[in-house]
Design an enzyme around this catalytic site. Structure first.
Site, short mmCIF file in Angstrom:
data_model
loop_
_atom_site.label_atom_id
_atom_site.label_comp_id
_atom_site.label_asym_id
_atom_site.label_seq_id
_atom_site.Cartn_x
_atom_site.Cartn_y
_atom_site.Cartn_z
N GLU A 150 0.86 -1.21 0.05
CA GLU A 150 -0.06 -0.10 0.21
C GLU A 150 0.90 1.27 0.07
O GLU A 150 0.26 2.27 -0.44
CB GLU A 150 -0.92 -0.06 1.19
CG GLU A 150 -1.64 1.19 1.31
CD GLU A 150 -3.13 0.95 2.02
OE1 GLU A 150 -3.48 -0.40 1.93
OE2 GLU A 150 -3.77 1.86 2.35
N TYR B 26 3.58 5.87 12.36
CA TYR B 26 2.37 6.30 11.48
C TYR B 26 1.22 6.93 11.98
O TYR B 26 0.70 6.39 12.91
CB TYR B 26 1.83 5.15 10.43
CG TYR B 26 0.96 5.50 9.42
CD1 TYR B 26 1.48 6.03 8.28
CD2 TYR B 26 -0.32 5.08 9.52
CE1 TYR B 26 0.65 6.21 7.38
CE2 TYR B 26 -1.15 5.33 8.61
CZ TYR B 26 -0.56 5.82 7.40
OH TYR B 26 -1.59 6.24 6.62
N ASP C 262 -3.24 -2.87 2.98
CA ASP C 262 -3.77 -3.00 4.51
C ASP C 262 -4.91 -3.86 4.45
O ASP C 262 -5.66 -3.92 3.46
CB ASP C 262 -4.25 -1.42 4.77
CG ASP C 262 -3.01 -0.76 5.39
OD1 ASP C 262 -1.92 -1.36 5.24
OD2 ASP C 262 -3.10 0.51 5.44
#
Length: 714
Positions: A9, A324, A114
């Site tokens: 991703e 993140y 994901d």
DNA sequence: GCAAGGTC
């Protein structure tokens, strides 16, 4: 030997996947043609097989209209196209080129995005459109964390094919949002265009609509609120000459009669200390941050709006200082080595003592909250040393994130909440105190977890104290509070509108469209007009029910109970009716909206009352003769006041909604593309706050002379 | 210059 192409991703995930799958933990970076741009393609070797992992950058494909001819509605014909073609600013072209190149060479394709609905769409569009695969032949890795064991396990037990129902459900989400958003936005915008010939973009959508409605509904509640009178008791005791406030045991009394009774029955009497009750309050350490709680806490401590916090967090993430940030997770997995991170933090002065203290523990148990996120851990520092190039807000946010991270390993805090009950005649009054017995995690959360201790006066049960003052005070019940950017985001979260990554920007859009304004958010007349129009003609789009229905339909498609086509047809049938209605009423809708657009434009030029004549208003305007922008008083037209002043010519000028601290003039803010906005005083020529050099520069005709009269960063 | 959703 087999070749595999692994679709990831994003770049960080691709690297981790490639590293985990490579036997030696050292994947090779494969060369890509220079004209592709910079893009990392990884090669991992495993049991004699070769795995090529390429990252995406989120969605590489999006829905666009499948016909030329500009704006019109209804628009029911769309197609999936590379995002870089749909939007010039999009930088995904090199990624698609890389997938195309390696997709031609390798036929075994595995989706490793994901593990959620959007991840499924990201992977499926790439496999289908870039690699030319039939989805039935594409494999799927499903992992809940990006740890080596999870990645390896999900590779070895990969699904033999993607879940086509899930892909269709994801596609339908995009397509329905496109159909509703594009068509209703065009219907609103074109109504103005067709009715008045003017252009003003009026947008709406599945998330924008209800979010604006929350604000409009709240504003109506406030405007229709009927305040009811109520009475409070205002009392103080005398302790060795000091007057100390005491609380009556009922915060408010509903009638004057009752309040008067309390006053009459206590006036002139002494009080007796009846009871001193300690109450132990144990407070567990907070859960680790996810994006929502970080945004909330940053607003509380620094006043940063959620979008400002997200931007600053992204910078920290890109500097590898924090993990993140677009995560919902409040739960760490065993994969993260806290001891390592804390050891790194000991090298940073402000955290050394606290980190060492935690490292001395035999076991580190982080707290956890309810929210999970299959793709990411909670927000935490990486331990990397802080560089010097950070802005103030990024430093503040980093400090908050580190302190929170330290706090989650702390012990519960214990406070003693003390209440002294004072009896005066038959009435009970309170005196409250608070003492921290054990700081626990609060010590690690410093300076964010400060508690104000309140000491109780030195009194014992049976002591007699003198009442110094007692009376009643009338007040009124209060209307509900307006939303602020933080509470509006929380409301969206509660109602499951939008996602963690988009909520803050949706709120920004409502501001930029002129639908809402101010920190204490209220709907503008234009915002109300949009809500009213949609309420009459397309009530679904401003109701959270549309999102609920979409959720149900997505579940049905996933479960194979409904087809994507059937769901889309339903939407088109519904939209058809709505859009016909819009078309018929175009004139009246357009005229109504345009009236508010003009009203808003006018209002957005007014700075505030003119401090010179005290009758007119200062307004941003343009000279007919020179075409230059300046600030003048509306009293000019009535020959009341001729005050005026030059202002910078470039950028977008709006009222700052505050007054100059030097001379009291209402100020204006100038926004320029790519630059920090700045606030200036229109009275700069006479204002004592203006530096002399600015005046000199202006007299000497230096370009940009006025730009220097910056009040503060906005 | 249009939606909402990913990501840099």
């Amino acid at each position: 030997m087999t070749d595999y192409l692994c679709i990831s991703e994003k770049p960080t995930a691709a690297k981790r996947i490639a590293t985990a799958l490579d036997e030696r933990g050292k994947p090779k970076k494969l060369p890509v043609p220079r004209n592709f741009g910079r893009i990392p393609v990884w090669e991992s070797m495993r049991n004699g097989d070769r795995i090529v992992t390429i990252p995406a950058l989120g969605h590489l494909y999006s829905t666009v209209e499948d016909s030329a001819g500009g704006w019109h509605y209804p628009a029911f014909s769309y197609k999936w196209t590379p995002s870089y073609l749909a939007n010039e600013k999009n930088k995904t072209r090199p990624f698609i080129l890389a997938f195309k190149k390696f997709g031609k060479e390798i036929s075994n394709v595995i989706i490793a995005t994901d593990y959620d609905l959007e991840g499924e769409v990201i992977g499926a569009t790439i496999a289908k459109f870039a690699c030319g695969q039939d989805l039935a032949n594409v494999k799927r890795m499903r992992f809940s964390t990006l740890t080596k064991s999870d990645i390896v396990n999900s590779f070895e037990h990969r699904d033999p094919s993607v879940n086509i129902n899930l892909v269709n459900a994801g596609f339908a989400r995009h397509e329905i949002d496109w159909l509703f958003g594009i068509n209703l936005t065009r219907a609103l915008t074109l109504s103005i265009k067709h009715a008045t010939g003017r252009y003003k973009l009026i947008t709406t959508g599945r998330v924008q609509g209800p979010t604006l409605r929350f604000v409009a509904d709240r504003e109506r509640d406030i405007q229709t609120f009927v305040p009811i009178p109520r009475w409070a008791i205002d009392a103080r005791i005398d302790l060795d000459g000091d007057e100390i406030f005491i609380e009556y045991n009922k915060k408010f009394l509903p009638s004057l009669k009752e309040a008067e009774k309390v006053v009459a029955e206590t006036t002139g009497r002494d009080g007796i200390v009846k009871e001193i009750g300690p109450r132990k309050i144990t407070q567990k350490p907070p859960a680790p941050f996810n994006l929502g709680t970080l945004q909330s806490e940053a607003y509380r401590h620094f006043g940063y709006t959620p979008s400002r916090t997200l931007r600053a967090a992204e910078t920290l993430y890109l500097n590898a200082l924090i993990s993140y940030p677009r995560t919902s997770s409040q739960q760490f997995t065993a994969a993260i080595n806290h001891r390592d991170i804390l050891t790194q933090l000991t090298k940073c002065d402000p955290y050394r003592v606290r980190a060492n203290k935690l490292l001395a523990k035999s076991k580190l148990h982080p707290t956890f909250g309810k929210k999970k996120d299959p793709a990411h851990p909670p927000i935490h520092p990486t331990g990397k040393k802080l560089a010097g190039n950070l802005r103030n807000e990024e430093r503040n946010l980093y400090n908050l994130i580190v302190c929170r991270y330290l706090a989650i390993f702390g012990e519960p805090s214990i406070k003693n909440g003390l209440r002294l009950d004072l009896k005066i005649n038959d009435h009970i009054f309170y005196l409250r105190g608070m003492k921290v017995l054990k700081k626990g995690w609060l010590e690690f959360y410093t300076p964010f977890g400060r508690v104000d201790e309140v000491e109780l006066p030195d009194l014992a049960v049976g002591d007699v104290v003198k009442l110094a003052y007692i009376n009643h005070k009338q007040s009124y019940t209060q209307p509900p509070a307006r939303y602020n950017p933080n509470s509006l985001l929380k409301k969206m979260e509660e109602q499951e509108l939008g996602t963690k990554a988009t909520r803050a920007s949706t709120i920004d859009i409502l501001y930029s469209r002129g639908y809402i304004e101010d920190e204490s958010i209220n709907a503008t007349d234009l915002g109300f007009a949009v809500i009213d129009t949609l309420q009459k003609n397309s009530p679904d789009i401003i109701s959270i029910e549309l999102t609920r229905k979409l959720q149900r339909e997505i579940e049905d498609i996933q479960a194979g109970k409904k087809s994507r086509e059937a769901v889309l047809m339903e939407s088109i049938v519904q939209l058809k009716k709505i859009l016909e209605k819009f078309h018929k009423k175009e004139k009246i809708i357009g005229v109504t909206l345009e009236e508010q657009v003009q009203n808003l434009k006018q209002r957005q030029r007014i700075l505030g009352k003119c401090p010179v004549c005290k009758q007119g208003e200062l307004i941003i305007t343009r000279s007919i003769r020179t075409k230059k922008r300046f600030v003048g008083c509306t009293g000019f037209y009535k020959k009341l006041c001729d005050w005026s002043a030059p202002i910078p010519q470039k950028g977008y000028a709006v009222p700052a909604k505050k007054n100059c601290k030097h001379c009291g003039f209402p100020m204006l803010t100038i926004r320029r593309k790519g630059k920090k906005p700045f606030t200036i005083c229109p009275n700069w020529i006479s204002c004592p706050g203006t530096p002399d050099e600015v005046i000199d520069n202006y007299r000497n005709n230096k370009a940009g002379a006025l730009d220097a009269i910056v009040e503060e960063e906005t």
